[in-house]
Motif scaffolding. Structure first.
Motif, short mmCIF file in Angstrom:
data_model
loop_
_atom_site.label_atom_id
_atom_site.label_comp_id
_atom_site.label_asym_id
_atom_site.label_seq_id
_atom_site.Cartn_x
_atom_site.Cartn_y
_atom_site.Cartn_z
N ALA A 330 0.82 -1.22 0.00
CA ALA A 330 0.00 0.00 0.00
C ALA A 330 0.85 1.27 0.00
O ALA A 330 0.48 2.27 -0.59
CB ALA A 330 -0.93 0.00 1.21
N PHE A 331 2.01 1.21 0.68
CA PHE A 331 2.83 2.42 0.79
C PHE A 331 4.06 2.38 -0.12
O PHE A 331 4.97 3.19 0.05
CB PHE A 331 3.23 2.65 2.26
CG PHE A 331 2.07 3.06 3.11
CD1 PHE A 331 1.66 4.39 3.14
CD2 PHE A 331 1.35 2.12 3.84
CE1 PHE A 331 0.56 4.77 3.91
CE2 PHE A 331 0.27 2.49 4.60
CZ PHE A 331 -0.14 3.83 4.64
N GLY A 332 4.08 1.47 -1.06
CA GLY A 332 5.16 1.42 -2.04
C GLY A 332 6.52 1.51 -1.39
O GLY A 332 6.81 0.81 -0.43
N GLY A 333 7.34 2.42 -1.90
CA GLY A 333 8.70 2.57 -1.37
C GLY A 333 8.85 3.74 -0.43
O GLY A 333 9.90 4.39 -0.40
N MET A 334 7.82 4.07 0.34
CA MET A 334 7.93 5.21 1.27
C MET A 334 8.69 4.80 2.53
O MET A 334 8.59 3.66 2.98
CB MET A 334 6.53 5.68 1.69
CG MET A 334 5.73 6.32 0.58
SD MET A 334 4.03 6.59 1.13
CE MET A 334 3.95 8.34 1.11
N THR A 335 9.37 5.76 3.14
CA THR A 335 10.01 5.49 4.44
C THR A 335 8.93 5.47 5.52
O THR A 335 7.82 5.97 5.30
CB THR A 335 11.00 6.62 4.81
OG1 THR A 335 10.27 7.85 4.83
CG2 THR A 335 12.13 6.73 3.80
N ASP A 336 9.26 4.94 6.71
CA ASP A 336 8.28 4.91 7.79
C ASP A 336 7.83 6.32 8.15
O ASP A 336 6.66 6.57 8.42
CB ASP A 336 8.87 4.22 9.03
CG ASP A 336 8.97 2.71 8.78
OD1 ASP A 336 8.28 2.22 7.86
OD2 ASP A 336 9.75 2.04 9.49
N GLU A 337 8.79 7.23 8.13
CA GLU A 337 8.46 8.62 8.47
C GLU A 337 7.47 9.20 7.44
O GLU A 337 6.51 9.87 7.81
CB GLU A 337 9.76 9.43 8.49
CG GLU A 337 9.64 10.76 9.15
CD GLU A 337 10.66 11.76 8.61
OE1 GLU A 337 11.71 11.32 8.09
OE2 GLU A 337 10.37 12.97 8.68
N ALA A 338 7.72 8.90 6.17
CA ALA A 338 6.83 9.42 5.12
C ALA A 338 5.45 8.76 5.21
O ALA A 338 4.42 9.42 5.01
CB ALA A 338 7.44 9.18 3.74
N LYS A 339 5.44 7.47 5.55
CA LYS A 339 4.15 6.76 5.70
C LYS A 339 3.28 7.45 6.75
O LYS A 339 2.08 7.60 6.59
CB LYS A 339 4.39 5.32 6.17
CG LYS A 339 4.74 4.36 5.07
CD LYS A 339 4.92 2.97 5.69
CE LYS A 339 5.79 2.12 4.79
NZ LYS A 339 6.23 0.87 5.40
N ALA A 340 3.92 7.85 7.85
CA ALA A 340 3.17 8.45 8.96
C ALA A 340 2.49 9.75 8.53
O ALA A 340 1.48 10.14 9.08
CB ALA A 340 4.12 8.71 10.13
N ARG A 341 3.07 10.41 7.53
CA ARG A 341 2.51 11.70 7.08
C ARG A 341 1.74 11.57 5.77
O ARG A 341 1.30 12.56 5.20
CB ARG A 341 3.64 12.72 6.90
CG ARG A 341 4.18 13.29 8.18
CD ARG A 341 5.19 14.39 7.95
NE ARG A 341 6.49 13.86 7.52
CZ ARG A 341 6.97 13.92 6.30
NH1 ARG A 341 6.29 14.50 5.36
NH2 ARG A 341 8.15 13.41 6.01
N ALA A 342 1.60 10.32 5.27
CA ALA A 342 1.03 10.14 3.92
C ALA A 342 -0.40 10.67 3.85
O ALA A 342 -1.15 10.60 4.82
CB ALA A 342 1.05 8.66 3.56
#
Ligand code: GSH
Length: 664
Positions: A330-342
Motif C-alpha cells: 500500500a505504501f510502495g517505497g515510502m520510508t516509515d516517516e513518510a508513511k506516517a505523514r502520507a
C-alpha cells in the motif's frame, strides 16, 4: 527541457532520505527568489517555443519505419565545440535532450520579442532551421526528425533501430527496452525511482477503439515472463479489459508536444495571465489532437495527455486510494516517516492545474492583504492536498499571500524523484536546484515560473516572471507549429491588454480536460466557457470549439479577439490579413486555427485514424501492422516536407499556398 544537472543520481532508497531536505531547502530558495524579484516590473513580452522531434529510421527495402535509437550523439555534436554546434548557434538554435534516446528538443537560442511584428514571422523560419540543422547533424537521409506526437508502434514487436529487447532493469517493462531511454543517468533513474516509489510499475490503460473484429483483451501482453517481480502485474489487475495496457514511463514521456513560455511584465500580471490561460489549456489540447494510436492499437481517444499522466504516476496505492496489486504494497517505497505523514493525492504529478493564482492588484508585502480584481477564493473549488509545513513557512514571508502560498504548498506534496549526489548541499542565495527539483517534476497544464535570485529589478539580463503553456500536441508541419504558438502568444498579449474576466470555477476547467481527450472532441464536445467575459460573475455556458474560436451569440470568438488585437497593437487591418495582403502568412495561420475549430480541416488525430482505417491491410481489429505504420509515416513525412500530400491535411487553400510559398 533545460540544461541537465551533471552528477551521480541517487537510487530511490537514498533519494527518499533527502526528500524533506530538498523540500525545506527548495522553499528557502523560493523565498529568496521572491525577495529578489518581487518588485521587478516593466519586463518585455519575450517568449519562446519548444518543439520535440522523434527520429524515425526508414528501411525502404523492408518497408519498415523504426524508432532510431543510436543517433543521440547528435545532441552532443550540436552542443559541444565544433562545426555542428557552430551551425546551430549561427542559425539561432538550441538543441536539448528529452526523455527518449530517439528524441530531440529544439528552441530558439534567444527569446522572440512579442512586441515586434517581424519577430512573429521569424518563428516559422527558426523552426525550419531547426529541422534542417537536425537533419544535417543526423547525416543520414533515411533518418527523419519527425514532429509526430506518438510513434504508433511503440512497444510492439521489434520497433527500434538497432533492435533491442525489453528486459531492462530501469523500467522492467514487458514492452519497452531500456535502450529507448536517454543515456543521461537522470532518465533511467527517473524511470526506476517512479516505479520504486509507487511500489508497482506504472499502469496506463487507454480505451481501445472498438471495431467489428476488435478483441477486448490486449493480446500484446506477454504471458509467463518471470524476470522481475512486477511481471505478474497485468494478471493482478493492472491491465484492464477493453484497454491498451502500457507499463512504462517511455510510453508517455516518449510523446512529443509543443510548448510556449512567455514573460509577463511583473509578478501580478504573470498571475493574471496564468489564470486566464488556464481556460485554454484543455481547448488547445483538443484543437491540436494528434495521438489516436498507442502501442500498435487504435485508441478510443485522440490525445497523449492521460498517457503521460499515467506514465509518471509515482503515487503509492494508499495515495491513490486504491487496493495495492501486491498485498504488502500500500505504501510502495515510502520510508516509515513518510508513511506516517502520507495523505491521499487525487492526481498524478503530470495533470491539470489545481488552483488559480489570483489576479492580485496590489502590493501584498506592503499592504498585508491581497486585493483581487475578478478572482475570488471560491473559484479554487477542488481542494488539492497541500504540504502543511510549506504553507506555514511561506505564511511567514510578506511576499506570499495565502492563495500563492497554497499553490506552492500544493506542488510540494510531491517527493523529489531524482537527486544528484553532488547537488545535495547548495547555496540558497545563489542556487535553485532544490526548488526546481520539485517544481519541474510537477508537469501540469501550465507552469508558473518564478525567476532566480539574480533577477533583481535592475538586472534585466536574466528572465523575469514567466508562464508556460504545456498542453499542445506537436503538429506535423512547422507552419502549424508556428501558427499555434503564435496564436497562444497573441491571445496572451490580447488578454493582458484587455483585462477581461475569464474566471470560471477550476473544477469546470478540470472537466474540460476530460472532455478534451474524447475522440473528435473538436466536433462532438462542448466545453465550459465564461458566459460573459465583461461580467463580474463566474457564470458559464457550454460551447463547441467552433463557437469559442469562431464566435457565436454569447461570445465574439478568440479569432475576432486576436484580430482586434493585431489591429490595435500592430496596426494590421482586415486588408493586410488576406491571401494577397501584406500579412498573408498570418492570415493563413489564422485560417488554419479557424478551420480546425470548425471541423473543416481534420486534426492530425483524425487524419491519422482515417488513414489507418482506410489502409488496405487493416483487418477491422484496431491493430496497426508494420506496413501500415511504414505507409503512415511516409505520408506524415511527406506532409512535413510540404509535398503534395499536405493538401490532404491542410486543405486546398492552405495546402496550395504552402506548396507555392514554403518559406515564411
Ligand atoms: N514530452 C512531454 C509532453 O508531451 O507533454 C513534455 C516534456 C517533459 O515534460 N519532459 C520531461 C521534463 O522533465 C522529461 S522526462 N521536462 C523538463 C521540465 O518539465 O522542466
Amino acid at each position: 527541457m533545460g540544461l541537465l544537472s551533471l552528477g551521480t543520481p541517487l537510487p530511490w532508497e537514498q533519494t527518499r532520505e533527502y526528500a524533506e531536505h530538498v523540500r525545506t531547502e527548495g522553499i528557502e530558495q523560493l523565498i529568496k527568489m521572491f525577495k529578489a524579484a518581487y518588485a521587478r516590473t516593466g519586463d518585455g513580452y519575450l517568449w519562446g517555443d519548444e518543439v520535440e522531434y522523434t527520429l524515425v529510421k526508414f528501411d525502404h527495402g523492408r518497408g519498415l519505419a523504426l524508432l532510431s535509437i543510436d543517433k543521440d550523439s547528435v545532441l552532443a555534436d550540436l552542443n559541444e565545440d565544433g562545426p555542428l554546434a557552430q551551425l546551430s548557434v549561427d542559425n539561432d538554435l538550441n538543441f536539448h535532450p528529452e526523455y527518449g534516446r530517439f528524441m530531440l528538443e529544439a528552441t530558439p537560442l534567444a527569446p522572440y520579442n512579442g512586441d515586434s511584428l517581424e519577430n512573429y514571422l521569424y518563428v516559422e523560419r527558426n523552426m525550419n532551421s531547426r529541422r534542417s540543422v537536425a537533419q544535417t547533424a543526423i547525416a543520414d537521409g533515411t533518418i527523419k526528425p519527425l514532429t509526430i506526437t506518438v510513434y504508433p508502434l511503440m512497444g510492439i514487436n521489434t520497433f527500434t533501430f538497432p533492435s533491442a529487447v525489453a528486459n531492462g532493469e530501469a523500467s522492467q517493462s514487458l514492452f519497452l527496452p531500456d535502450e529507448i531511454i536517454n543515456r543521461h543517468a537522470r532518465f533511467p533513474t527517473l524511470t526506476a525511482n517512479i516505479r520504486k516509489r509507487r511500489g508497482e510499475k506504472v499502469a496506463i490503460n487507454v480505451p481501445l477503439y472498438k471495431d467489428t473484429n476488435t478483441l477486448s483483451i490486449d493480446e500484446s501482453i506477454p504471458k509467463g515472463r518471470s524476470l522481475f517481480k512486477h511481471d505478474e502485474e497485468p494478471e493482478l489487475g493492472a491491465a484492464l479489459p477493453g484497454h491498451i495496457y502500457m507499463d512504462s514511463m517511455g510510453f508517455g514521456m516518449g510523446c512529443s508536444c509543443l510548448q510556449v513560455t512567455v514573460q509577463a511584465p511583473n509578478l501580478n500580471r504573470a498571475r493574471y495571465l496564468y489564470d486566464s490561460w488556464a481556460n485554454f489549456a484543455p481547448l488547445f489540447l483538443a484543437l491540436t489532437a494528434a495521438a489516436p494510436v498507442f502501442k500498435g492499437h487504435l485508441a478510443d481517444q485522440d490525445v497523449r495527455w492521460n498517457v503521460i499522466s499515467g506514465a509518471v504516476d509515482d503515487r503509492t496505492a494508499y495515495e491513490r486510494d486504491v487496493k495495492p496489486l501486491h498485498s504488502d504494497g500500500a505504501f510502495g517505497g515510502m520510508t516509515d516517516e513518510a508513511k506516517a505523514r502520507a495523505q491521499k493525492i487525487p492526481k498524478s504529478r503530470y495533470d491539470g492545474i489545481d488552483s488559480f493564482l489570483g489576479d492580485i492588484q496590489n502590493d501584498f508585502a506592503k499592504d498585508g492583504e491581497a486585493v483581487f480584481k475578478y478572482f475570488s477564493p471560491e473559484l479554487n473549488d477542488i481542494s488539492p492536498p497541500i504540504n502543511e509545513r510549506t504553507l506555514q513557512r511561506l505564511a511567514q514571508e510578506p511576499q506570499f499571500d495565502p492563495v500563492l502560498a497554497r499553490h506552492f504548498a500544493h506542488l510540494y506534496v510531491r517527493d523529489p524523484i531524482v537527486i544528484f549526489e553532488e547537488r545535495i548541499h547548495q547555496d540558497n542565495d545563489d542556487e535553485t536546484d532544490h526548488f526546481e527539483n520539485i517544481q519541474s517534476t510537477n508537469w501540469q497544464t501550465l507552469r508558473f515560473k518564478p525567476p532566480t535570485q539574480q533577477a533583481t529589478p535592475d538586472n534585466k539580463s536574466v528572465p523575469g516572471w514567466r508562464v508556460e503553456f504545456r498542453t499542445m500536441e506537436i503538429q506535423l508541419t512547422d507552419f502549424e507549429n508556428a501558427a499555434f504558438s503564435i496564436f497562444i502568444v497573441l491571445l496572451g498579449q490580447a488578454i493582458l491588454a484587455t483585462d477581461s474576466n475569464w474566471y470560471i470555477p477550476i473544477s469546470k476547467i478540470e472537466d474540460n480536460m476530460k472532455r478534451a481527450h474524447h475522440r473528435d472532441a473538436v466536433l462532438k464536445d462542448k466545453f465550459h466557457f465564461k458566459a460573459d467575459i465583461n461580467s463580474p460573475t463566474f457564470d458559464t455556458v457550454e460551447l463547441s470549439l467552433d463557437e469559442i474560436v469562431n464566435g457565436c451569440d454569447s461570445f465574439i470568438g478568440l479569432m475576432a479577439l486576436v484580430k482586434k488585437h493585431l489591429e490595435s497593437r500592430f496596426g494590421i487591418t482586415g486588408d493586410d490579413l488576406s491571401p494577397k495582403g501584406t500579412h498573408a502568412r498570418i492570415y493563413y495561420y489564422l485560417e488554419l486555427i479557424s478551420k480546425r475549430a470548425s471541423g473543416e480541416l481534420p486534426t492530425a488525430a483524425k487524419f491519422i485514424r482515417r488513414f489507418l482505417l482506410d489502409h488496405k491491410d487493416y483487418q477491422h481489429d484496431s491493430k496497426i501492422t508494420a506496413r501500415m505504420n511504414y505507409d503512415l509515416l511516409n505520408k506524415l513525412n511527406s506532409i512535413s516536407e510540404l509535398g503534395e500530400d499536405v493538401r490532404q491535411l491542410l486543405g486546398d487553400d492552405i495546402g496550395n499556398y504552402l506548396i507555392n510559398n514554403p518559406k515564411a
